[in-house]
Design a protein around this motif. Structure first.
Motif, PDB file in Angstrom:
ATOM      1  N   GLY A   1       0.769  -1.240   0.000  1.00  0.00           N
ATOM      2  CA  GLY A   1       0.000   0.000   0.000  1.00  0.00           C
ATOM      3  C   GLY A   1       0.793   1.279   0.000  1.00  0.00           C
ATOM      4  O   GLY A   1       0.217   2.369  -0.006  1.00  0.00           O
ATOM      5  N   ALA A   2       2.126   1.185   0.007  1.00  0.00           N
ATOM      6  CA  ALA A   2       2.941   2.403  -0.075  1.00  0.00           C
ATOM      7  C   ALA A   2       2.938   2.917  -1.509  1.00  0.00           C
ATOM      8  O   ALA A   2       2.833   2.147  -2.462  1.00  0.00           O
ATOM      9  CB  ALA A   2       4.367   2.113   0.375  1.00  0.00           C
ATOM     10  N   SER A   3       3.077   4.238  -1.665  1.00  0.00           N
ATOM     11  CA  SER A   3       3.197   4.800  -3.008  1.00  0.00           C
ATOM     12  C   SER A   3       4.621   4.697  -3.520  1.00  0.00           C
ATOM     13  O   SER A   3       4.880   4.944  -4.698  1.00  0.00           O
ATOM     14  CB  SER A   3       2.738   6.264  -3.017  1.00  0.00           C
ATOM     15  OG  SER A   3       3.495   7.030  -2.112  1.00  0.00           O
ATOM     16  N   GLY A   4       5.543   4.321  -2.650  1.00  0.00           N
ATOM     17  CA  GLY A   4       6.943   4.154  -3.026  1.00  0.00           C
ATOM     18  C   GLY A   4       7.804   4.177  -1.784  1.00  0.00           C
ATOM     19  O   GLY A   4       7.295   4.245  -0.655  1.00  0.00           O
ATOM     20  N   PRO A   5       9.114   4.113  -1.946  1.00  0.00           N
ATOM     21  CA  PRO A   5      10.005   4.257  -0.792  1.00  0.00           C
ATOM     22  C   PRO A   5      10.115   5.728  -0.396  1.00  0.00           C
ATOM     23  O   PRO A   5      10.007   6.613  -1.244  1.00  0.00           O
ATOM     24  CB  PRO A   5      11.346   3.726  -1.315  1.00  0.00           C
ATOM     25  CG  PRO A   5      11.301   4.011  -2.787  1.00  0.00           C
ATOM     26  CD  PRO A   5       9.855   3.877  -3.202  1.00  0.00           C
ATOM     27  N   SER A   6      10.336   5.992   0.878  1.00  0.00           N
ATOM     28  CA  SER A   6      10.466   7.378   1.321  1.00  0.00           C
ATOM     29  C   SER A   6      11.871   7.933   1.101  1.00  0.00           C
ATOM     30  O   SER A   6      12.090   9.136   1.206  1.00  0.00           O
ATOM     31  CB  SER A   6      10.064   7.513   2.792  1.00  0.00           C
ATOM     32  OG  SER A   6      10.812   6.633   3.603  1.00  0.00           O
ATOM     33  N   PHE A   7      12.817   7.059   0.777  1.00  0.00           N
ATOM     34  CA  PHE A   7      14.182   7.456   0.423  1.00  0.00           C
ATOM     35  C   PHE A   7      14.841   6.252  -0.232  1.00  0.00           C
ATOM     36  O   PHE A   7      14.263   5.162  -0.275  1.00  0.00           O
ATOM     37  CB  PHE A   7      14.980   7.926   1.647  1.00  0.00           C
ATOM     38  CG  PHE A   7      15.087   6.893   2.749  1.00  0.00           C
ATOM     39  CD1 PHE A   7      16.181   6.046   2.838  1.00  0.00           C
ATOM     40  CD2 PHE A   7      14.080   6.764   3.696  1.00  0.00           C
ATOM     41  CE1 PHE A   7      16.275   5.095   3.838  1.00  0.00           C
ATOM     42  CE2 PHE A   7      14.169   5.816   4.709  1.00  0.00           C
ATOM     43  CZ  PHE A   7      15.268   4.982   4.777  1.00  0.00           C
ATOM     44  N   SER A   8      16.038   6.439  -0.748  1.00  0.00           N
ATOM     45  CA  SER A   8      16.741   5.337  -1.410  1.00  0.00           C
ATOM     46  C   SER A   8      17.103   4.259  -0.391  1.00  0.00           C
ATOM     47  O   SER A   8      17.801   4.539   0.598  1.00  0.00           O
ATOM     48  CB  SER A   8      18.015   5.852  -2.104  1.00  0.00           C
ATOM     49  OG  SER A   8      17.690   6.743  -3.147  1.00  0.00           O
ATOM     50  N   THR A   9      16.638   3.071  -0.626  1.00  0.00           N
ATOM     51  CA  THR A   9      16.791   1.975   0.320  1.00  0.00           C
ATOM     52  C   THR A   9      18.265   1.592   0.491  1.00  0.00           C
ATOM     53  O   THR A   9      19.009   1.458  -0.484  1.00  0.00           O
ATOM     54  CB  THR A   9      15.993   0.751  -0.160  1.00  0.00           C
ATOM     55  OG1 THR A   9      14.611   1.118  -0.224  1.00  0.00           O
ATOM     56  CG2 THR A   9      16.157  -0.432   0.770  1.00  0.00           C
ATOM     57  N   ILE A  10      18.668   1.419   1.754  1.00  0.00           N
ATOM     58  CA  ILE A  10      20.025   0.993   2.089  1.00  0.00           C
ATOM     59  C   ILE A  10      20.002  -0.485   2.456  1.00  0.00           C
ATOM     60  O   ILE A  10      19.203  -0.909   3.301  1.00  0.00           O
ATOM     61  CB  ILE A  10      20.592   1.807   3.266  1.00  0.00           C
ATOM     62  CG1 ILE A  10      20.740   3.291   2.879  1.00  0.00           C
ATOM     63  CG2 ILE A  10      21.930   1.235   3.739  1.00  0.00           C
ATOM     64  CD1 ILE A  10      21.095   4.201   4.051  1.00  0.00           C
ATOM     65  N   VAL A  11      20.867  -1.264   1.819  1.00  0.00           N
ATOM     66  CA  VAL A  11      21.092  -2.659   2.207  1.00  0.00           C
ATOM     67  C   VAL A  11      22.592  -2.869   2.250  1.00  0.00           C
ATOM     68  O   VAL A  11      23.290  -2.604   1.262  1.00  0.00           O
ATOM     69  CB  VAL A  11      20.453  -3.648   1.212  1.00  0.00           C
ATOM     70  CG1 VAL A  11      20.886  -5.080   1.534  1.00  0.00           C
ATOM     71  CG2 VAL A  11      18.937  -3.544   1.242  1.00  0.00           C
ATOM     72  N   GLY A  12      23.101  -3.330   3.391  1.00  0.00           N
ATOM     73  CA  GLY A  12      24.529  -3.592   3.528  1.00  0.00           C
ATOM     74  C   GLY A  12      24.775  -4.986   4.079  1.00  0.00           C
ATOM     75  O   GLY A  12      24.253  -5.326   5.145  1.00  0.00           O
ATOM     76  N   PHE A  13      25.543  -5.784   3.353  1.00  0.00           N
ATOM     77  CA  PHE A  13      25.921  -7.124   3.803  1.00  0.00           C
ATOM     78  C   PHE A  13      27.338  -7.083   4.391  1.00  0.00           C
ATOM     79  O   PHE A  13      28.233  -6.430   3.839  1.00  0.00           O
ATOM     80  CB  PHE A  13      25.935  -8.125   2.644  1.00  0.00           C
ATOM     81  CG  PHE A  13      24.596  -8.395   2.011  1.00  0.00           C
ATOM     82  CD1 PHE A  13      23.400  -8.149   2.685  1.00  0.00           C
ATOM     83  CD2 PHE A  13      24.531  -8.927   0.722  1.00  0.00           C
ATOM     84  CE1 PHE A  13      22.177  -8.410   2.086  1.00  0.00           C
ATOM     85  CE2 PHE A  13      23.314  -9.203   0.116  1.00  0.00           C
ATOM     86  CZ  PHE A  13      22.126  -8.937   0.804  1.00  0.00           C
ATOM     87  N   GLY A  14      27.545  -7.815   5.476  1.00  0.00           N
ATOM     88  CA  GLY A  14      28.889  -7.957   6.034  1.00  0.00           C
ATOM     89  C   GLY A  14      29.543  -6.634   6.344  1.00  0.00           C
ATOM     90  O   GLY A  14      28.934  -5.765   6.980  1.00  0.00           O
ATOM     91  N   PRO A  15      30.787  -6.402   5.894  1.00  0.00           N
ATOM     92  CA  PRO A  15      31.504  -5.151   6.194  1.00  0.00           C
ATOM     93  C   PRO A  15      30.788  -3.897   5.704  1.00  0.00           C
ATOM     94  O   PRO A  15      30.968  -2.824   6.275  1.00  0.00           O
ATOM     95  CB  PRO A  15      32.845  -5.341   5.459  1.00  0.00           C
ATOM     96  CG  PRO A  15      33.011  -6.817   5.326  1.00  0.00           C
ATOM     97  CD  PRO A  15      31.618  -7.365   5.158  1.00  0.00           C
ATOM     98  N   SER A  16      29.952  -4.033   4.665  1.00  0.00           N
ATOM     99  CA  SER A  16      29.223  -2.872   4.142  1.00  0.00           C
ATOM    100  C   SER A  16      28.262  -2.291   5.171  1.00  0.00           C
ATOM    101  O   SER A  16      27.912  -1.107   5.104  1.00  0.00           O
ATOM    102  CB  SER A  16      28.441  -3.262   2.879  1.00  0.00           C
ATOM    103  OG  SER A  16      29.307  -3.721   1.864  1.00  0.00           O
ATOM    104  N   SER A  17      27.833  -3.110   6.109  1.00  0.00           N
ATOM    105  CA  SER A  17      26.888  -2.637   7.129  1.00  0.00           C
ATOM    106  C   SER A  17      27.517  -1.630   8.076  1.00  0.00           C
ATOM    107  O   SER A  17      26.819  -0.976   8.850  1.00  0.00           O
ATOM    108  CB  SER A  17      26.319  -3.811   7.919  1.00  0.00           C
ATOM    109  OG  SER A  17      27.348  -4.523   8.588  1.00  0.00           O
ATOM    110  N   ALA A  18      28.841  -1.474   8.020  1.00  0.00           N
ATOM    111  CA  ALA A  18      29.538  -0.508   8.877  1.00  0.00           C
ATOM    112  C   ALA A  18      29.560   0.890   8.275  1.00  0.00           C
ATOM    113  O   ALA A  18      30.108   1.812   8.878  1.00  0.00           O
ATOM    114  CB  ALA A  18      30.969  -0.977   9.138  1.00  0.00           C
ATOM    115  N   ILE A  19      28.967   1.044   7.091  1.00  0.00           N
ATOM    116  CA  ILE A  19      28.919   2.359   6.427  1.00  0.00           C
ATOM    117  C   ILE A  19      27.493   2.884   6.556  1.00  0.00           C
ATOM    118  O   ILE A  19      26.584   2.399   5.871  1.00  0.00           O
ATOM    119  CB  ILE A  19      29.314   2.232   4.942  1.00  0.00           C
ATOM    120  CG1 ILE A  19      30.694   1.564   4.815  1.00  0.00           C
ATOM    121  CG2 ILE A  19      29.317   3.604   4.276  1.00  0.00           C
ATOM    122  CD1 ILE A  19      31.071   1.212   3.386  1.00  0.00           C
ATOM    123  N   PRO A  20      27.246   3.868   7.436  1.00  0.00           N
ATOM    124  CA  PRO A  20      25.864   4.297   7.715  1.00  0.00           C
ATOM    125  C   PRO A  20      25.057   4.700   6.488  1.00  0.00           C
ATOM    126  O   PRO A  20      23.890   4.348   6.361  1.00  0.00           O
ATOM    127  CB  PRO A  20      26.051   5.463   8.685  1.00  0.00           C
ATOM    128  CG  PRO A  20      27.338   5.169   9.373  1.00  0.00           C
ATOM    129  CD  PRO A  20      28.214   4.538   8.321  1.00  0.00           C
TER     130      PRO A  20
END
Length: 359
Positions: free
Chosen positions: A180-199
């Motif tokens: 039911g959302a019209s879209g995302p409210s901002f660009s979605t962040i997904v971080g796996f492993g070490p990438s998750s340490a970059i806010p």
């Protein structure tokens, strides 16, 4: 929406002009005041006075404009648009302008259209007006939070070895819009492993493997209003360090939320979370503020930051998002959305309380 409340913060004025430019130059205040739920309204204007509001727009947006119930004037091209602006403001000496939302080019063009007017910056007045949400706004924010919260289980259970961050990000957006959302409210962040340490990481083609942190930061847009949610899980079995990081962040969030209420200073809320994290081996690893205001913009206003005096008020909506970030290892962030109340808070997002291990 009681549009007149905007004049509570701009008492020296009786007329405000809200201008939209092209793509990327849309003033969210236009939607705040009109409560329009469809349309883009590029190149449109809203004239706000003590007597009412009227929208000046093109045929392209006419139907969306009329759905607001406001007076609508349709301009037949840019010259006609400028003529209508001049005519509408001919008996006004001072015009309030949201300086923070118009470009230098738009300002120069406006000077040519109405060169005889005194312009007064009302950007602070608009910010103050938008901080406290009315019942209609809160209902939309709650629904945005509900959509974002409820899709997480479906998303996280879809994890499989070898999938990319891009794939998971697209799954999140799909599930939100399907709900039911019209879209995302901002660009979605997904971080796996070490990438998750970059806010503020941007998803890549990094592939998921066993033992990775899976950090997802996303939000649903519902009728113009935003949610903002961060969840951290582990693909496979979590090791002792991952569990430790998660539990510290969860404690920091839980304890800082406990003091949220009207008239509390936001920097004191931040300090509770920061003290908990800094009392551990992860001192200095919480590298951003604890939270921000939420509304038509995902960063609606400052709210919870260690170096910023900000008094919380009833009916504000803020995020609470402590984190720990260990470079080249991974990060944990937990983010929820809350409504500030007179004697406490209402958490409008929901989610797992324990670290999820997805096999």
């Amino acid at each position: 929406m009681d549009y007149k409340q905007i004049f509570d913060y701009a008492r020296e004025l009786d007329t405000i002009l809200i201008l939209n430019g092209g793509e990327g130059q849309i003033d969210k205040t236009f939607f705040y005041l009109t409560q329009a739920e469809s349309g883009i309204f590029e190149g449109s204007a809203l004239i706000v006075s003590q007597d009412g509001m009227k929208i000046i727009t093109s045929e392209l947006e006419e139907e969306s404009a009329r759905s607001t119930g406001l007076e609508v004037i349709v301009a037949k091209g840019r010259e006609d648009f400028n003529r209508i602006i001049r005519k509408s403001l001919e008996n006004v000496n001072s015009v309030g302008i949201n300086y923070s939302a118009i470009s230098l080019g738009m300002y120069k063009d406006l000077l040519k259209v109405i060169p005889d007017k005194e312009f007064i910056d009302v950007s602070n007045s608009i910010i103050e007006s938008r901080k406290m949400k009315n019942d209609n706004e809160l209902a939309k924010l709650r629904q945005a939070a509900k959509i974002g919260s409820e899709i997480y289980e479906e998303v996280i259970q879809s994890l499989k070895e070898g999938m990319t961050e891009y794939e998971l990000a697209s799954k999140i957006v799909y599930e939100m819009m399907n709900a039911g959302a019209s879209g995302p409210s901002f660009s979605t962040i997904v971080g796996f492993g070490p990438s998750s340490a970059i806010p503020h990481y941007s998803p890549s083609d990094r592939k998921l493997k066993k033992g990775d942190f899976v950090l997802t930061d996303y939000g649903a847009l519902y009728k113009g209003y935003c949610s903002d949610i961060t969840r951290t899980a582990v693909f496979g079995r979590a090791d002792s360090k991952q569990k430790e990081m998660y539990n510290i962040v969860k404690e920091a969030q839980t304890e800082s939320m406990k003091i949220i209420r009207e008239d509390v200073n936001g920097k004191d809320v931040d300090q509770v979370a920061r003290n908990i994290i800094d009392s551990t081996q992860y001192k200095g690893k919480f590298i951003h503020s604890l939270g921000h205001g939420l509304g038509l913009d995902v960063h609606d206003h400052p709210a919870l930051a260690r170096n910023y005096d900000f008094t919380l008020k009833d009916r504000m909506v803020v995020t609470v998002e402590p984190g720990i970030y260990v470079t080249k290892y991974g990060g944990v962030r937990i983010e929820d959305d809350v409504v500030v109340g007179k004697n406490g808070f209402e958490k409008i997002t929901s989610g797992p309380s324990e670290l999820l291990e997805i096999s």
